[in-house]
Motif scaffolding. Structure first.
Motif, PDB file in Angstrom:
ATOM      1  N   PRO A 181       7.035  37.643 104.510  1.00 45.79           N
ATOM      2  CA  PRO A 181       6.869  39.079 104.763  1.00 45.79           C
ATOM      3  C   PRO A 181       5.831  39.728 103.856  1.00 45.79           C
ATOM      4  O   PRO A 181       5.756  39.434 102.662  1.00 45.79           O
ATOM      5  N   VAL A 182       5.011  40.596 104.439  1.00 48.96           N
ATOM      6  CA  VAL A 182       3.907  41.256 103.745  1.00 48.96           C
ATOM      7  C   VAL A 182       4.154  42.766 103.761  1.00 48.96           C
ATOM      8  O   VAL A 182       4.726  43.295 104.703  1.00 48.96           O
ATOM      9  N   GLY A 183       3.691  43.451 102.722  1.00 47.28           N
ATOM     10  CA  GLY A 183       3.816  44.900 102.709  1.00 47.28           C
ATOM     11  C   GLY A 183       4.268  45.450 101.375  1.00 47.28           C
ATOM     12  O   GLY A 183       4.204  46.654 101.146  1.00 47.28           O
ATOM     13  N   ALA A 184       4.717  44.581 100.496  1.00 48.15           N
ATOM     14  CA  ALA A 184       5.140  44.996  99.156  1.00 48.15           C
ATOM     15  C   ALA A 184       4.972  43.803  98.225  1.00 48.15           C
ATOM     16  O   ALA A 184       4.868  42.658  98.674  1.00 48.15           O
ATOM     17  N   GLU A 185       4.920  44.072  96.937  1.00 47.02           N
ATOM     18  CA  GLU A 185       4.763  42.983  95.983  1.00 47.02           C
ATOM     19  C   GLU A 185       5.963  42.052  96.026  1.00 47.02           C
ATOM     20  O   GLU A 185       7.108  42.486  96.135  1.00 47.02           O
ATOM     21  N   ARG A 186       5.696  40.755  95.977  1.00 43.80           N
ATOM     22  CA  ARG A 186       6.726  39.731  95.900  1.00 43.80           C
ATOM     23  C   ARG A 186       6.548  38.975  94.587  1.00 43.80           C
ATOM     24  O   ARG A 186       5.482  39.043  93.951  1.00 43.80           O
ATOM     25  N   THR A 187       7.575  38.255  94.183  1.00 43.01           N
ATOM     26  CA  THR A 187       7.511  37.515  92.926  1.00 43.01           C
ATOM     27  C   THR A 187       8.048  36.107  93.130  1.00 43.01           C
ATOM     28  O   THR A 187       9.163  35.925  93.628  1.00 43.01           O
ATOM     29  N   ASP A 188       7.252  35.111  92.767  1.00 48.18           N
ATOM     30  CA  ASP A 188       7.681  33.707  92.784  1.00 48.18           C
ATOM     31  C   ASP A 188       7.456  33.126  91.391  1.00 48.18           C
ATOM     32  O   ASP A 188       6.345  33.229  90.854  1.00 48.18           O
ATOM     33  N   GLY A 189       8.480  32.526  90.826  1.00 45.01           N
ATOM     34  CA  GLY A 189       8.337  31.936  89.508  1.00 45.01           C
ATOM     35  C   GLY A 189       7.901  32.933  88.457  1.00 45.01           C
ATOM     36  O   GLY A 189       7.195  32.576  87.506  1.00 45.01           O
ATOM     37  N   GLY A 190       8.289  34.207  88.619  1.00 43.95           N
ATOM     38  CA  GLY A 190       7.916  35.245  87.677  1.00 43.95           C
ATOM     39  C   GLY A 190       6.510  35.781  87.853  1.00 43.95           C
ATOM     40  O   GLY A 190       6.060  36.607  87.057  1.00 43.95           O
ATOM     41  N   PHE A 191       5.796  35.348  88.908  1.00 47.67           N
ATOM     42  CA  PHE A 191       4.408  35.757  89.136  1.00 47.67           C
ATOM     43  C   PHE A 191       4.347  36.646  90.364  1.00 47.67           C
ATOM     44  O   PHE A 191       4.789  36.263  91.443  1.00 47.67           O
ATOM     45  N   GLY A 192       3.780  37.844  90.217  1.00 46.96           N
ATOM     46  CA  GLY A 192       3.728  38.799  91.316  1.00 46.96           C
ATOM     47  C   GLY A 192       2.483  38.651  92.168  1.00 46.96           C
ATOM     48  O   GLY A 192       1.403  38.305  91.682  1.00 46.96           O
ATOM     49  N   TYR A 193       2.616  38.938  93.459  1.00 48.10           N
ATOM     50  CA  TYR A 193       1.495  38.856  94.389  1.00 48.10           C
ATOM     51  C   TYR A 193       1.793  39.719  95.608  1.00 48.10           C
ATOM     52  O   TYR A 193       2.933  40.140  95.838  1.00 48.10           O
ATOM     53  N   GLY A 194       0.753  39.989  96.396  1.00 51.04           N
ATOM     54  CA  GLY A 194       0.936  40.604  97.703  1.00 51.04           C
ATOM     55  C   GLY A 194       0.961  42.110  97.762  1.00 51.04           C
ATOM     56  O   GLY A 194       1.105  42.681  98.844  1.00 51.04           O
ATOM     57  N   ALA A 195       0.780  42.813  96.633  1.00 46.98           N
ATOM     58  CA  ALA A 195       0.896  44.268  96.638  1.00 46.98           C
ATOM     59  C   ALA A 195      -0.196  44.944  97.465  1.00 46.98           C
ATOM     60  O   ALA A 195      -0.005  46.057  97.962  1.00 46.98           O
ATOM     61  N   SER A 196      -1.349  44.290  97.616  1.00 46.72           N
ATOM     62  CA  SER A 196      -2.472  44.879  98.366  1.00 46.72           C
ATOM     63  C   SER A 196      -2.858  44.023  99.559  1.00 46.72           C
ATOM     64  O   SER A 196      -4.022  43.996  99.966  1.00 46.72           O
ATOM     65  N   ALA A 197      -1.891  43.318 100.133  1.00 49.00           N
ATOM     66  CA  ALA A 197      -2.185  42.354 101.199  1.00 49.00           C
ATOM     67  C   ALA A 197      -1.703  42.851 102.552  1.00 49.00           C
ATOM     68  O   ALA A 197      -0.848  43.729 102.662  1.00 49.00           O
ATOM     69  N   GLN A 198      -2.285  42.244 103.589  1.00 50.47           N
ATOM     70  CA  GLN A 198      -1.844  42.448 104.958  1.00 50.47           C
ATOM     71  C   GLN A 198      -1.733  41.087 105.627  1.00 50.47           C
ATOM     72  O   GLN A 198      -2.312  40.102 105.146  1.00 50.47           O
ATOM     73  N   PRO A 199      -1.007  40.982 106.731  1.00 52.67           N
ATOM     74  CA  PRO A 199      -0.922  39.687 107.418  1.00 52.67           C
ATOM     75  C   PRO A 199      -2.306  39.211 107.843  1.00 52.67           C
ATOM     76  O   PRO A 199      -3.160  40.025 108.207  1.00 52.67           O
ATOM     77  N   PRO A 200      -2.562  37.902 107.813  1.00 56.32           N
ATOM     78  CA  PRO A 200      -3.868  37.389 108.223  1.00 56.32           C
ATOM     79  C   PRO A 200      -4.086  37.421 109.732  1.00 56.32           C
ATOM     80  O   PRO A 200      -5.126  36.986 110.210  1.00 56.32           O
ATOM     81  N   HIS A 201      -3.101  37.921 110.471  1.00 56.95           N
ATOM     82  CA  HIS A 201      -3.256  38.134 111.916  1.00 56.95           C
ATOM     83  C   HIS A 201      -2.792  39.553 112.231  1.00 56.95           C
ATOM     84  O   HIS A 201      -1.749  40.002 111.740  1.00 56.95           O
TER      85      HIS A 201
END
Length: 280
Positions: A181-201
């Motif tokens: 899911p895209v639309g808000a920051e996610r965290t894996d292994g304590g590392f954040g990503y996705g805050a400025s992302a959109q789906p690639p389709h």
């Protein structure tokens, strides 16, 4: 102001006295940003997060990866490299049908069944079964353009006891790919990503895929499994902010083997699937 007048006078004298030596100097700065896709996950040593693919397409007919080293997926929801898991544990299993409830045996979340897992007592009845769980792995992509992904089974490692079973087994294992899911920051292994992302389709996270497809169809046959139509970078941010996570799962399916059953015995079977991210 005094200095400015002197400089203007000096320039006038030079221009008047040495006109034959006068020359133009031209500069042609370029502001051409190539199509670019950055893939990150883990490297061969298991270090993560590591950018291991930097793909560009700068005018030629084919995209080019500027980083020669290979990347390895991570266990979904973590930054644990699947390269480190090779040979260190077994296929995670699911206990189903128990009055105590179904559960996954991979309790420590490292993607394999090993001595680090710890189970609680569970109630036994006539319906409880040991089934295959579904291993899930992931990698991350940030892009300023649309991109596609192909998959190919490039290596099959099987214990000699199971050699005759190998191709049949490949037909029982599906590859299923999706975008988290895209639309808000996610965290894996304590590392954040996705805050400025959109789906690639543009159709959303689950669009653009040609999976599920079984591993046998991918054996030595590169096959496009995802075709996107827009960049992942939706807003200003870091590479991590503009990244999405691709999740890959390998469910056991098929009419003959609908999941693992203990009657199949001990299996020693490994497959290397190579995913290639490219700019079409």
């Amino acid at each position: 102001m005094f200095l400015e007048k002197i400089l203007r006078s000096a320039l006038f004298v030079v221009a008047a006295s040495h006109a034959s030596a006068f020359a133009d100097v031209q500069d042609n700065p370029l502001f051409d940003v190539d199509q670019m896709v950055i893939v990150w996950s883990a490297d061969a040593t298991g270090a993560a997060p590591i950018v291991a693919d930097f793909v560009i397409r700068g005018g030629g007919p084919e995209s080019v990866d500027l980083i020669a080293e290979d990347a390895f997926t991570v266990v979904t929801g973590s930054l644990v490299s699947t390269n480190n898991n090779a040979g260190t544990g077994g296929f995670p299993l699911a206990i189903t049908g128990s009055p105590s409830g179904d559960f996954d045996t991979d309790t420590n979340g490292n993607g394999v069944l090993d001595a680090g897992d710890a189970l609680s007592p569970f109630q036994l009845d006539g319906d409880i079964s040991v089934n295959a769980s579904t291993p899930r792995t992931s990698f991350y992509v940030a892009s300023n353009t649309a991109f596609s992904i192909s998959a190919e089974v490039v290596d099959v490692e099987v214990d000699p006891v199971f050699t005759g079973f190998s191709n049949a087994f490949l037909g029982f294992v599906d590859v299923l790919m999706e975008v988290a899911p895209v639309g808000a920051e996610r965290t894996d292994g304590g590392f954040g990503y996705g805050a400025s992302a959109q789906p690639p389709h543009s159709g959303g996270e689950q669009q653009g895929f040609s999976t599920p497809i079984d591993l046998l169809d991918l054996l030595n046959t590169p096959t496009t499994v995802f075709a996107g139509n827009q960049r992942t970078a939706a807003n200003v941010g870091s590479i991590a902010d503009q990244s999405v996570r691709f999740d890959v799962s390998y469910p056991l399916v098929g009419a003959t083997v609908a999941g693992y059953d203990m009657s199949l015995g001990v299996l020693d079977f490994g497959v290397t699937v190579e995913y290639t991210v490219f700019i079409p």
